[in-house]
Design a protein around this motif. Structure first.
Motif, PDB file in Angstrom:
ATOM      1  N   ASP A  46       0.832  -1.204   0.000  1.00 25.65           N
ATOM      2  CA  ASP A  46       0.000   0.000   0.000  1.00 25.65           C
ATOM      3  C   ASP A  46       0.871   1.260   0.000  1.00 25.65           C
ATOM      4  O   ASP A  46       0.570   2.228  -0.694  1.00 25.65           O
ATOM      5  N   ALA A  49       2.038   1.741  -3.475  1.00 30.59           N
ATOM      6  CA  ALA A  49       0.944   2.125  -4.366  1.00 30.59           C
ATOM      7  C   ALA A  49       0.549   3.583  -4.144  1.00 30.59           C
ATOM      8  O   ALA A  49       0.204   4.292  -5.089  1.00 30.59           O
ATOM      9  N   ARG A  50       0.618   4.045  -2.890  1.00 32.53           N
ATOM     10  CA  ARG A  50       0.199   5.407  -2.569  1.00 32.53           C
ATOM     11  C   ARG A  50       1.300   6.427  -2.827  1.00 32.53           C
ATOM     12  O   ARG A  50       1.014   7.620  -2.949  1.00 32.53           O
ATOM     13  N   PRO A  52       4.075   6.244  -5.421  1.00 31.62           N
ATOM     14  CA  PRO A  52       4.799   5.533  -6.479  1.00 31.62           C
ATOM     15  C   PRO A  52       6.075   6.229  -6.947  1.00 31.62           C
ATOM     16  O   PRO A  52       6.957   5.560  -7.479  1.00 31.62           O
ATOM     17  N   LEU A 153       5.463  10.959   3.354  1.00 30.72           N
ATOM     18  CA  LEU A 153       4.723  10.053   2.481  1.00 30.72           C
ATOM     19  C   LEU A 153       3.266  10.031   2.927  1.00 30.72           C
ATOM     20  O   LEU A 153       2.970  10.278   4.099  1.00 30.72           O
ATOM     21  N   ASP A 154       2.360   9.723   2.005  1.00 26.94           N
ATOM     22  CA  ASP A 154       0.976   9.484   2.386  1.00 26.94           C
ATOM     23  C   ASP A 154       0.960   8.183   3.182  1.00 26.94           C
ATOM     24  O   ASP A 154       1.467   7.152   2.715  1.00 26.94           O
ATOM     25  N   ALA A 155       0.419   8.239   4.402  1.00 31.73           N
ATOM     26  CA  ALA A 155       0.478   7.098   5.323  1.00 31.73           C
ATOM     27  C   ALA A 155      -0.165   5.852   4.720  1.00 31.73           C
ATOM     28  O   ALA A 155      -1.071   5.935   3.888  1.00 31.73           O
ATOM     29  N   ALA A 156       0.332   4.680   5.130  1.00 29.59           N
ATOM     30  CA  ALA A 156      -0.236   3.403   4.694  1.00 29.59           C
ATOM     31  C   ALA A 156       0.002   2.387   5.809  1.00 29.59           C
ATOM     32  O   ALA A 156       1.143   2.039   6.095  1.00 29.59           O
TER      33      ALA A 156
END
Lengths: 274, 274
Positions: A46, A49-50, A52, A153-156
Motif C-alpha cells: 500500500d 501504491a500510494r 509511487p 509520504l501518504d500514510a499506509a
C-alpha cells in the motif's frame, strides 16, 4: 567480467562478487531489494501504491526464487534464479537496526518472507549520460546527494510519519527542460524531478544543501540550480522509521549492490504497459 | 426520484436535474469529471499517476460518449451515454478562469477533448456511515473542511508547484484505527487518511484549522483530533494553478454535481483489480 546478467548473478551466488553494481552491464536494469515478513507485506504494498514516485514497485513475489509477479521478466528458468544468493551483498535488519552484512541470506530467509523489487535511478542516469547531460556525481565519481525532506509520504498501515527522501543533481537552468523530459520517460524508476530550484529546496524543507543526510555533498555553481528526484532511500528510511514494530528479520540489498535484471528498461516498460 | 443510474442521467440530459448529487442513489459510485484539450492530456495523466492519492484516476476516454477506457463499467450501451449531457451541471474554464456554469457542454465540446473521471470521497463516507462513524460534516449538513497544504504534488509536465489539498473530518482518537482501516479499502477514492492529529496539521502546513480554504469550518471538540484525507479538489486546483497556460476550454463537473456511475464501489474495484 560477466557478459550476461545470468553469468553475473552466478558470480554473486558463488560469492565471487560482493561489491557495488554501478556500471555493471549498464544496458540492463537494476533493482533495489526489500524482503519483509508477510505480516507487513500488505502495508508496504500500500505504501508503494500510494507513493509511487519515491517507492516505484517493479515486482513482488511470495516464493522469491524463480518467479516474480507483475510481469517482470527474470532469468531464463533453466538457468535458475535465487533471490537469496544472486545479489552481491545483503543487509540484515532486526527491529529496524542493521545486524549484519552478508553475501547471501539463505540462513535468514523464512517461508513467510515476501520479496519486493524497487526501481533504481541508474536507469535514468544512463539516459542522461547518453544525452550529454551526465550528472555531476558521476563525472566526479561521488555518490549523489540525498536529503530527508519535511514532506511526508501518504500514510499506509503501519507506515506513518515517514519522510520523503530526494536525490539532488545540479544542472544549468537552460538544461532543466531537457533533463525533465529525458527522465520523465522513466516512470518505473522515479520519473521526472519532483521539484527544483532554491525555492524548491525551501518547499521541500531542505535547510542546507551542503549537508545531505545521505551520499556526498556536491557543490552547486552560480549558473546551476538543484534538481530533486524521488529517491529509493525513501522506502528504506520508512522501514527504519517503523522498524521497532517489525518482529521478524528484514533483508535488503547492501547500498549500491543491486540485483541485475535480465531486461533493459525499455523491455521492462513495454511488458508493464502492455 | 430515479431508481437507476441510467434514469438519473437521462433526467440530467433532459435538463430536469441540475443540482448536488450527494445522497443520490447512494449505493452507486460517483465520479469527478475533468475534460481537457488533448495537448495537456498526457501531462494530466502523468500528474494522476504520480499522485494517485489526491488524484485517483478511475477512467479516461478520448471519445467521451459511450466508451470509457480502463475497464470502467458504464451504462448498458442500448441506453446510450453522453458525457456532455449526463451530469447535472458543468463548469467551463478559459485560461484557468470560470467562464460559465451550464447544464450541458455540447457547445464547448471539441473533437480533441479528453475525458478523465476521478474518484470521489462519497464512496468511503458511505462506508463510515454504515460503520456508525458518520463524518460530522454529514450529521451537521455542512460541507467537509478542505485545506490547501504546503505539501506540493510531485511535478508532472506543465503541472509544477501545485499544492496538495486535503479534506478534514474530526474523530475521537479511539476511533482512528477503525476510521483508517475502513477507508483504507477505498484505494480508488483517496483510501486511508494521509496524516492526522494537530502535529499532522503542522506537518501539512495548515496554520489555522478553523479557516479552511474550501468547504465549511467544522469545530474539533476536546476529545477529537483532525483526520486528513487526499481531496479531489487537488486536481482542480492544479488546473487553476497552470490554467493560464491552457489555450482551449477546460470542462469540469460543477462542485458537488457528480457523474453517477452504473457500478457500486465493490463492482468497480473488482473490475480494476482483476
Amino acid at each position: 567480467m560477466s557478459t550476461t546478467p545470468v553469468d553475473f548473478r552466478l558470480l554473486c551466488r558463488r560469492g565471487d562478487f560482493s561489491s557495488n553494481t554501478s556500471g555493471i552491464l549498464p544496458s540492463y536494469m537494476q533493482a533495489n531489494l526489500v524482503i519483509l515478513p508477510s505480516e507487513i507485506a500488505k502495508d508496504f504494498l500500500d505504501l508503494c501504491a500510494r507513493n509511487p514516485v519515491p517507492c516505484p514497485l517493479l515486482a513482488t513475489t511470495k516464493c522469491g526464487f524463480d518467479e516474480l509477479d507483475n510481469g517482470l521478466l527474470i532469468a531464463p528458468s533453466n538457468q535458475g534464479f535465487d533471490i537469496r544468493t544472486d545479489l552481491p551483498r545483503y543487509c540484515i535488519f532486526e527491529r529496524g537496526k542493521l545486524k549484519a552484512e552478508v553475501n547471501n541470506c539463505r540462513e535468514q530467509w523464512r517461508d513467510d518472507h515476501v520479496v519486493f523489487l524497487i526501481g533504481c535511478s541508474y536507469s535514468f542516469e544512463g539516459a542522461l549520460i547518453n544525452a550529454g547531460l551526465t550528472p555531476k556525481n558521476i563525472t566526479r565519481h561521488q555518490n549523489v546527494s540525498m536529503y530527508k525532506t519535511t514532506k511526508c509520504l501518504d500514510a499506509a498501515g503501519i507506515f506513518v510519519k515517514c519522510p520523503y527522501v530526494v536525490s539532488m543533481r545540479p544542472y544549468k537552468k537552460k538544461d532543466l527542460d531537457a533533463v525533465r523530459s529525458i527522465t520523465a520517460d522513466y516512470i518505473f524508476t522515479h520519473g521526472e524531478p519532483i521539484d527544483w530550484g532554491f525555492d524548491g529546496a525551501d518547499r521541500l524543507g531542505i535547510a542546507d544543501l551542503s549537508k545531505p543526510e545521505y551520499g556526498d555533498a556536491i557543490d552547486i555553481e552560480d549558473d546551476e540550480i538543484p534538481v530533486f528526484w524521488g529517491c529509493g532511500v525513501t522506502p528504506q528510511l520508512a522501514l527504519e522509521t517503523i522498524g521497532h514494530q517489525i518482529s521478524g528479520p528484514v533483508i535488503t540489498h547492501s547500498p549500491g549492490c543491486m540485483l541485475v535484471l535480465d531486461v533493459t528498461y525499455e523491455q521492462f516498460s513495454e511488458t508493464k504497459l502492455r
